[in-house]
Enzyme design. Structure first.
Site, PDB file in Angstrom:
ATOM      1  N   ASP A 104      -6.419 -16.614  -3.517  1.00  0.00           N
ATOM      2  CA  ASP A 104      -6.276 -16.714  -2.058  1.00  0.00           C
ATOM      3  C   ASP A 104      -7.376 -15.904  -1.374  1.00  0.00           C
ATOM      4  O   ASP A 104      -7.922 -14.966  -1.966  1.00  0.00           O
ATOM      5  CB  ASP A 104      -4.921 -16.155  -1.613  1.00  0.00           C
ATOM      6  CG  ASP A 104      -3.759 -16.983  -2.145  1.00  0.00           C
ATOM      7  OD1 ASP A 104      -3.984 -18.151  -2.514  1.00  0.00           O
ATOM      8  OD2 ASP A 104      -2.652 -16.439  -2.202  1.00  0.00           O
TER       9      ASP A 104
HETATM   10  N1  URA Z   1      -0.821 -16.230  -6.635  1.00  0.00           N
HETATM   11  C1  URA Z   1      -0.947 -16.068  -5.301  1.00  0.00           C
HETATM   12  O1  URA Z   1       0.032 -16.113  -4.561  1.00  0.00           O
HETATM   13  N2  URA Z   1      -2.172 -15.863  -4.809  1.00  0.00           N
HETATM   14  C2  URA Z   1      -3.282 -15.754  -5.581  1.00  0.00           C
HETATM   15  O2  URA Z   1      -4.385 -15.539  -5.065  1.00  0.00           O
HETATM   16  C3  URA Z   1      -3.132 -15.920  -6.974  1.00  0.00           C
HETATM   17  C4  URA Z   1      -1.889 -16.158  -7.483  1.00  0.00           C
END
Ligand code: URA
Length: 238
Positions: A104
């Protein structure tokens, strides 16, 4: 071989791009910046481009370990935001790099950048169960219910049943945990903790397929995978 020819052969830069990189002081030979394109270098010279070592032979594909900073998006190109590929692309102008798996925008840590589509596909394939490890800071302490739920396989709010995963304390702080996943679903960790009413304040990827993010890499820095690291990933993806 002349340094500019050597650089072109090893990186995919053109001769003129190589000469510019050398003139700008981006190239170091045996530990010292070298600005002379006609310097003779032996085949096994230790050469750095932007601080990253060049491998000793032409490679079909490139594999980079990047420490993604927060605020950078896991994409090749983006109209608004800096991407993980933007951070390394100037060193590989002829390579179509992309991130093998996403983090993310707010997440940090290990992103694998490559132009090897087959390896990326295999690493991401749910059939191969390649483990990814994360350090997660929660807004509430870890509970036994979370640990039992992760081990059994969390059912998300939309009814999707996930594969078993691991979560445990990372140290003395009960809000900081280590999570291991073997699948990749959008916002997976945030959604898994959301099922237990917990929010995620920070999320950092520590490793992929047993290859740990190099602690020497500051946010935004990257380096090529070593031969051992690449072999480990190739073995895990099989
Ligand atoms: N899970 C998430 O919620 N975000 C990430 O960036 C990676 C795994």
């Amino acid at each position: 071989m002349r340094l500019d020819r050597y650089l072109a052969a090893r990186t995919g830069l053109t001769r003129s791009e190589s000469r510019k990189a050398i003139a700008k002081g981006r190239v170091a030979v045996e530990g010292a910046v070298c600005r002379k394109a006609d310097t003779q270098v032996p085949e096994d010279a230790a050469i750095l481009l932007d601080g990253a070592p060049l491998a000793g032979a032409y490679r079909k594909f490139v594999y980079l370990m990047l420490n993604k900073p927060a605020g950078v998006v896991s994409a090749s190109r983006d109209k608004r935001d800096t991407t993980v590929v933007d951070l390394a692309a100037t060193a590989y102008p002829r390579r179509a790099l992309f991130p093998a798996g996403r983090l993310d925008k707010t997440s940090t840590g290990f992103v694998l950048l490559t132009d090897d589509g087959a390896l990326a596909h295999d690493l991401l394939s749910p059939a191969h169960h390649v483990a990814k490890e994360y350090l997660v800071t929660l807004d509430t302490p870890l509970t036994g219910a979370m640990q039992a739920g992760f081990a059994a396989g969390v059912t998300l709010a939309d009814g999707r049943r996930l594969a078993p995963a691991e979560v445990g304390p990372a140290g003395a702080d009960p809000c900081v945990v280590r999570v291991t996943l073997r699948q990749g679903v959008y916002h997976q960790i945030k959604r898994m903790f959301g099922v237990f009413g917990a929010g995620v304040n920070a999320l950092h990827r520590l490793s992929i397929g047993g290859v740990a993010l190099d602690p020497a890499l500051a946010p935004g820095q990257w380096r090529e995978l070593t031969a051992e690291e690449l072999a480990l990933l190739q073995g895990r993806a099989r």
